[in-house]
Design a protein around this motif. Structure first.
Motif, short mmCIF file in Angstrom:
data_model
loop_
_atom_site.label_atom_id
_atom_site.label_comp_id
_atom_site.label_asym_id
_atom_site.label_seq_id
_atom_site.Cartn_x
_atom_site.Cartn_y
_atom_site.Cartn_z
N GLY A 1 28.84 57.39 1.42
CA GLY A 1 27.62 57.33 0.61
C GLY A 1 27.35 55.90 0.20
N SER A 2 26.05 55.60 0.09
CA SER A 2 25.66 54.22 -0.21
C SER A 2 26.23 53.75 -1.55
CB SER A 2 24.13 54.09 -0.21
OG SER A 2 23.57 54.99 -1.15
N ALA A 3 26.24 54.63 -2.56
CA ALA A 3 26.72 54.22 -3.89
C ALA A 3 28.24 54.04 -3.89
CB ALA A 3 26.31 55.24 -4.94
N HIS B 1 26.62 65.71 2.71
CA HIS B 1 27.48 65.49 3.87
C HIS B 1 26.66 64.83 4.98
CE1 HIS B 1 29.64 67.20 7.61
NE2 HIS B 1 30.28 66.13 7.20
N TRP B 2 27.17 63.70 5.45
CA TRP B 2 26.49 63.00 6.54
C TRP B 2 27.46 62.87 7.71
CZ3 TRP B 2 27.71 58.22 8.81
CH2 TRP B 2 26.76 57.73 9.71
N ALA B 3 26.98 63.14 8.92
CA ALA B 3 27.82 62.96 10.11
C ALA B 3 27.11 62.05 11.10
CB ALA B 3 28.12 64.31 10.75
N ALA C 1 20.84 51.58 -4.63
CA ALA C 1 21.36 51.67 -3.26
C ALA C 1 20.55 52.72 -2.49
CB ALA C 1 22.84 52.00 -3.29
N ASN C 2 20.77 52.79 -1.20
CA ASN C 2 19.95 53.65 -0.37
C ASN C 2 19.99 55.11 -0.82
OD1 ASN C 2 18.58 54.87 1.77
ND2 ASN C 2 20.46 55.03 2.99
N ILE C 3 18.81 55.58 -1.17
CA ILE C 3 18.59 56.98 -1.57
C ILE C 3 17.08 57.16 -1.58
CG2 ILE C 3 18.50 56.50 -4.09
CD1 ILE C 3 20.47 59.40 -2.58
N ALA C 4 16.59 58.38 -1.75
CA ALA C 4 15.13 58.59 -1.74
C ALA C 4 14.46 57.68 -2.76
CB ALA C 4 14.84 60.05 -2.06
N THR D 1 17.32 50.25 1.32
CA THR D 1 16.63 51.42 1.84
C THR D 1 17.13 51.74 3.23
OG1 THR D 1 14.47 52.48 1.96
CG2 THR D 1 14.63 50.26 2.91
N MET D 2 16.47 52.69 3.91
CA MET D 2 16.78 52.96 5.32
C MET D 2 15.50 53.39 6.02
SD MET D 2 18.80 56.63 5.03
CE MET D 2 19.26 56.75 6.75
N ASP D 3 15.54 53.40 7.35
CA ASP D 3 14.33 53.70 8.12
C ASP D 3 13.73 55.06 7.78
OD1 ASP D 3 16.46 55.04 9.21
OD2 ASP D 3 16.04 54.50 11.29
N LEU D 4 14.59 56.03 7.42
CA LEU D 4 14.10 57.36 7.07
C LEU D 4 13.00 57.29 6.01
CD1 LEU D 4 14.54 60.51 7.17
CD2 LEU D 4 16.17 60.20 5.30
N TRP D 5 13.22 56.48 4.96
CA TRP D 5 12.25 56.43 3.85
C TRP D 5 10.99 55.68 4.27
CZ3 TRP D 5 14.35 60.15 1.79
CH2 TRP D 5 15.73 60.24 1.59
N LEU D 6 11.13 54.73 5.19
CA LEU D 6 9.93 54.05 5.71
C LEU D 6 9.07 55.05 6.47
CD1 LEU D 6 11.67 50.80 7.01
CD2 LEU D 6 10.02 50.94 5.16
N ASP E 1 34.80 50.78 12.31
CA ASP E 1 33.72 51.66 11.86
C ASP E 1 32.80 50.86 10.93
OD1 ASP E 1 32.08 53.60 10.74
OD2 ASP E 1 33.63 54.35 9.39
N PRO E 2 31.58 50.57 11.37
CA PRO E 2 30.68 49.77 10.52
C PRO E 2 29.94 50.57 9.45
CG PRO E 2 29.68 50.13 12.66
CD PRO E 2 30.99 50.84 12.69
N THR E 3 30.20 51.86 9.36
CA THR E 3 29.47 52.67 8.35
C THR E 3 29.67 52.08 6.96
OG1 THR E 3 29.96 54.62 9.67
CG2 THR E 3 29.16 55.01 7.42
N GLY E 4 28.58 51.84 6.28
CA GLY E 4 28.66 51.36 4.89
C GLY E 4 28.75 49.84 4.78
N ALA E 5 28.72 49.14 5.91
CA ALA E 5 28.82 47.67 5.83
C ALA E 5 27.64 47.10 5.05
CB ALA E 5 28.89 47.07 7.22
N GLY E 6 26.44 47.63 5.31
CA GLY E 6 25.25 47.15 4.61
C GLY E 6 25.36 47.42 3.11
N ASP E 7 25.86 48.60 2.77
CA ASP E 7 26.02 48.95 1.34
C ASP E 7 27.08 48.06 0.69
OD1 ASP E 7 24.31 51.23 1.85
OD2 ASP E 7 26.05 52.16 2.79
P1 AMP Z 1 25.01 52.22 6.34
O1 AMP Z 1 26.10 52.21 7.36
O2 AMP Z 1 24.95 50.97 5.51
O3 AMP Z 1 23.68 52.60 6.93
O4 AMP Z 1 25.35 53.36 5.28
C1 AMP Z 1 25.99 54.53 5.65
C2 AMP Z 1 26.07 55.45 4.45
O5 AMP Z 1 24.77 55.96 4.15
C3 AMP Z 1 26.95 56.65 4.72
O6 AMP Z 1 28.10 56.57 3.89
C4 AMP Z 1 26.09 57.87 4.41
O7 AMP Z 1 26.71 58.81 3.59
C5 AMP Z 1 24.88 57.29 3.73
N1 AMP Z 1 23.65 57.98 4.13
C6 AMP Z 1 23.30 58.44 5.35
N2 AMP Z 1 22.08 59.03 5.33
C7 AMP Z 1 21.64 58.94 4.04
C8 AMP Z 1 20.46 59.36 3.35
N3 AMP Z 1 19.47 60.02 3.98
N4 AMP Z 1 20.36 59.07 2.03
C9 AMP Z 1 21.34 58.41 1.40
N5 AMP Z 1 22.48 58.00 1.96
C10 AMP Z 1 22.65 58.25 3.28
#
Ligand code: AMP
Length: 299
Positions: A27-29, A79-81, A121-124, A145-150, A228-234
């Motif tokens: 999660g972003s937070a 839950h995000w996959a 942090a990234n959320i709606a 933010t993320m592309d989804l919200w754009l 694993d780069p997940t969360g690097a931006g956060d």
């Molecule tokens: P990043 O790799 O910086 O894009 O961030 C990945 C994190 O964003 C993961 O830990 C996800 O749980 C979280 N994430 C994915 N989709 C969403 C979403 N729609 N809203 C908020 N957080 C999300």
């Protein structure tokens, strides 16, 4: 000074060409909060279900993250996959299950409303607004933010840009938002939408910072292996705002150093699944990487 962080508090299931790890703390937070916690106390605003492992709560607490505004309610945690391609840059979202986030509408404790530094942090964007509405004259508000919200909440996001000091987005999001392929003119267009500071993340190529003091290019810490780069931006934005809060004083004076500290924390994030690597480092390890970054850009 402490930082208030609102964003997603999630369980992440991540698949790379090498391995698969279900239900990691994510999660972003979570990423941003842990990153900021190396520099300053953090107040986390989020929601999790009753399936959220106690060990993750303990982990937040070990990092000095205050949890008065973390709601634990009956139901399933967000839950995000996601799955990475061989290049470890391209990622496909396999699942987004909102769970308890569907009804999330936080009311901040009084002390939280006085936080000087706020990270949305990234959320709606509607939730980012909801939190900002409750703050009493913060000194510095930065949003991600993320592309989804754009794509699905552009009007809300544009409204948000008029209310924040700094906006962080990645290069493809900057192009999507402005319909401009030239990053520099895209950044100027984003300034005109509101934020005084625009920070564009370019993954392994670092970041571009545009502020009243001009442009700054910060490198990413060079890594030979990305797990694993997940969360690097956060982690980047969390480290950045945590550093600014720890320094206090003028944002302009500390922004470059803050960005480089953000880069250093983000590099650790990429070296392990989820938060596994980041939660094992020390402030000194971050400073060591900042020293390396300083050296490789000096000429
Ligand atoms: P990043 O790799 O910086 O894009 O961030 C990945 C994190 O964003 C993961 O830990 C996800 O749980 C979280 N994430 C994915 N989709 C969403 C979403 N729609 N809203 C908020 N957080 C999300």
């Amino acid at each position: 000074m402490s930082v208030l962080v609102v964003g997603s508090t999630a369980l992440d299931s991540i698949k790379t060409p090498q391995a698969e790890n279900p239900r990691l703390l994510g999660g972003s937070a979570s990423h941003a909060g842990v990153a900021a916690s190396f520099f300053t106390p953090v107040h986390l605003v989020g929601i999790v279900g009753d399936d959220f492992p106690k060990r993750y709560i303990n982990l937040y607490q070990r990092h000095g993250i205050h949890l008065e505004a973390l709601q634990i309610v009956p139901g399933k945690t967000f839950h995000w996959a996601g799955e990475y391609e061989v290049n470890m840059n391209n990622r496909r979202t396999l699942k987004t299950e909102l769970g308890v986030f569907e009804t999330f509408s936080p009311t901040l404790p009084k002390a939280h409303r006085e936080s000087a530094y706020v990270l949305l942090a990234n959320i709606a964007p509607s939730l980012q607004h909801h939190v900002l509405d409750q703050m009493q004259r913060p000194k510095f508000v930065i949003a991600d933010t993320m592309d989804l919200w754009l794509n699905i909440a552009l009007a809300e996001l544009l409204k948000l840009l008029r209310r924040i000091d700094a906006f962080v987005l990645n290069d493809s999001e900057a192009r999507l938002l402005t319909k401009d392929d030239n990053l520099l003119s895209a950044v100027q267009k984003i300034h005109r939408l509101g934020p005084k500071y625009v920070i564009v993340k370019k993954g392994e190529h670092g970041s571009l910072v545009s502020s009243p003091r001009g442009l700054f290019l910060a490198p990413a810490f060079p890594l030979q292996k990305v797990v694993d780069p997940t969360g690097a931006g956060d982690s980047f934005v969390g480290g950045l705002v945590g550093y600014l809060a720890s320094r206090g004083g003028s944002i302009d004076a500390h922004l470059k150093c803050a960005v480089v500290h953000g880069s250093a924390v983000a590099s650790f994030c990429c070296e392990g699944f989820g938060l596994t690597r980041t939660t094992r480092i020390t402030r000194q390890a971050i400073e060591d990487r900042v020293k390396v970054l300083r050296k490789i850009v000096r000429f």
